[in-house]
Write an enzyme that holds these catalytic residues in place. Structure first.
Site, PDB file in Angstrom:
ATOM      1  N   HIS A 172       0.868  -1.185   0.000  1.00  0.00           N
ATOM      2  CA  HIS A 172       0.000   0.000   0.000  1.00  0.00           C
ATOM      3  C   HIS A 172       0.902   1.232   0.000  1.00  0.00           C
ATOM      4  O   HIS A 172       1.966   1.243   0.632  1.00  0.00           O
ATOM      5  CB  HIS A 172      -0.909  -0.006   1.231  1.00  0.00           C
ATOM      6  CG  HIS A 172      -1.973   1.039   1.156  1.00  0.00           C
ATOM      7  ND1 HIS A 172      -1.717   2.366   1.414  1.00  0.00           N
ATOM      8  CD2 HIS A 172      -3.288   0.959   0.816  1.00  0.00           C
ATOM      9  CE1 HIS A 172      -2.829   3.059   1.233  1.00  0.00           C
ATOM     10  NE2 HIS A 172      -3.803   2.233   0.876  1.00  0.00           N
TER      11      HIS A 172
ATOM     12  N   GLU B 253      -4.022   2.031  -7.205  1.00  0.00           N
ATOM     13  CA  GLU B 253      -4.431   3.123  -6.309  1.00  0.00           C
ATOM     14  C   GLU B 253      -3.557   4.345  -6.565  1.00  0.00           C
ATOM     15  O   GLU B 253      -2.451   4.453  -6.011  1.00  0.00           O
ATOM     16  CB  GLU B 253      -4.262   2.685  -4.852  1.00  0.00           C
ATOM     17  CG  GLU B 253      -5.109   1.491  -4.475  1.00  0.00           C
ATOM     18  CD  GLU B 253      -5.449   1.508  -2.995  1.00  0.00           C
ATOM     19  OE1 GLU B 253      -6.637   1.496  -2.678  1.00  0.00           O
ATOM     20  OE2 GLU B 253      -4.529   1.564  -2.162  1.00  0.00           O
TER      21      GLU B 253
ATOM     22  N   GLY C  83      -7.877   9.032  -0.143  1.00  0.00           N
ATOM     23  CA  GLY C  83      -8.314   9.877   0.967  1.00  0.00           C
ATOM     24  C   GLY C  83      -8.510  11.335   0.613  1.00  0.00           C
ATOM     25  O   GLY C  83      -8.642  12.177   1.496  1.00  0.00           O
TER      26      GLY C  83
ATOM     27  N   SER D  53     -10.550   6.910  -3.051  1.00  0.00           N
ATOM     28  CA  SER D  53     -11.792   7.699  -2.955  1.00  0.00           C
ATOM     29  C   SER D  53     -12.999   7.035  -3.610  1.00  0.00           C
ATOM     30  O   SER D  53     -13.850   7.719  -4.187  1.00  0.00           O
ATOM     31  CB  SER D  53     -11.579   9.110  -3.518  1.00  0.00           C
ATOM     32  OG  SER D  53     -10.630   9.805  -2.726  1.00  0.00           O
TER      33      SER D  53
HETATM   34  P1  PGA Z   1      -9.687   5.859   0.355  1.00  0.00           P
HETATM   35  O1  PGA Z   1      -8.441   4.866   0.541  1.00  0.00           O
HETATM   36  O2  PGA Z   1     -10.839   5.025  -0.159  1.00  0.00           O
HETATM   37  O3  PGA Z   1      -9.946   6.424   1.724  1.00  0.00           O
HETATM   38  O4  PGA Z   1      -9.279   6.871  -0.649  1.00  0.00           O
HETATM   39  C1  PGA Z   1      -8.205   3.855  -0.383  1.00  0.00           C
HETATM   40  C2  PGA Z   1      -7.032   3.025   0.046  1.00  0.00           C
HETATM   41  O5  PGA Z   1      -6.046   3.573   0.558  1.00  0.00           O
HETATM   42  O6  PGA Z   1      -7.056   1.795  -0.116  1.00  0.00           O
END
Ligand code: PGA
Length: 257
Positions: free
Chosen positions: A103, A173, A179, A218
């Site tokens: 991640h 991602e 976020g 998001s």
């Molecule tokens: P988020 O995070 O949905 O809060 O943007 C996604 C993630 O980090 O897997």
């Protein structure tokens, strides 16, 4: 649309460093929704990745149901003198069937490089866990046109040779979308996911054709349907919107015809 999918989608919630025992109530609500059939559990695999402290109670509560449990990281070794670390074998023992590796928050907070991520994915496989391997470009990299270069490099470095559609999931991602409430356009997601499918095909062969490629960053109920309809998007990795059962189930609803 969902019935035309040849790959069963996976929606995985990543709670990150959020949640104490009281949060198990939210997981319970997700489990109830799955058991009630309102989210068509047969059409989508659903996973929650809580903090390591909650894996065992969550797995006990979820026993016999369709909710899958995952970890958020693992050490490369099975055991040993590594204070504070948790091995893939320990996650499996606690009831996880998968673990997120690479991640962007791990890559940034802990300086994890592609080779570390690959070793963690190999550890996951050794323990019988599905490795959910994350890749994604930063805003700066996208701004100068390096998105596919970065994704290609991360796939080459982070995905082990033994990866198959059965033991590995890839999550795209974009770091700038995590976020922030920002998401790439459907066309941008389509471009990256097609590139990933092709690149993994060259790397791994036929198995890449049915490997699940998730989009994360998001994802929420209001954009899930559009993002999940993009070609080669086989589900979602969800952060913030996985913390509340209602929000998470709203995303799962994107898979109900
Ligand atoms: P988020 O995070 O949905 O809060 O943007 C996604 C993630 O980090 O897997």
């Amino acid at each position: 649309m969902t019935s035309a999918r040849k790959i069963k989608p996976l929606v995985a919630g990543n709670w990150k460093m959020n949640g104490v025992k009281a949060a198990l109530g939210e997981a319970h609500k997700v489990r109830e929704a799955l058991a009630g059939g309102s989210t068509r559990p047969s059409a989508v695999d659903v996973m929650l990745c809580p903090p390591a402290t909650l894996i065992s109670p969550l797995a006990q509560g979820a026993a016999g149901g369709s909710l899958l449990i995952g970890g958020q990281d693992c050490h490369v070794k099975a055991s040993g003198a590594h204070t504070g670390d948790i091995s893939a074998e320990m996650l499996a023992d606690a009831g996880a069937s998968a673990v997120i590796v690479g991640h962007s928050e791990r890559r940034m907070d802990h300086g994890e490089m592609d080779r570390d991520v690959r070793a963690k994915a190999e550890a996951a496989h050794r323990a019988g866990l599905t490795a959910i391997i994350c890749v994604g470009e930063t805003a700066g990299e996208r701004a100068i046109g390096l998105t596919l270069t970065v994704i290609g490099r991360q796939l080459a470095g982070s995905v082990p040779k033994g990866a198959t559609a059965a033991n590995t999931v890839i999550a795209y991602e974009p770091v700038w979308a995590i976020g922030t409430g920002l998401t790439p356009t459907a066309a941008d997601v389509a471009e990256v996911h097609q590139f990933m499918r092709q690149t993994l095909g060259k790397q791994l062969g036929e198995t890449a054709g049915t490997m699940r490629l998730l989009y994360g960053g998001s994802v929420k109920a209001s954009n899930a349907k559009e993002l999940m309809a993009v070609a080669n998007v086989d589900g979602a990795l969800v952060g913030g919107a996985s913390l509340k059962a209602d929000d998470f189930c709203g995303i799962l609803a994107a898979y109900v015809d």
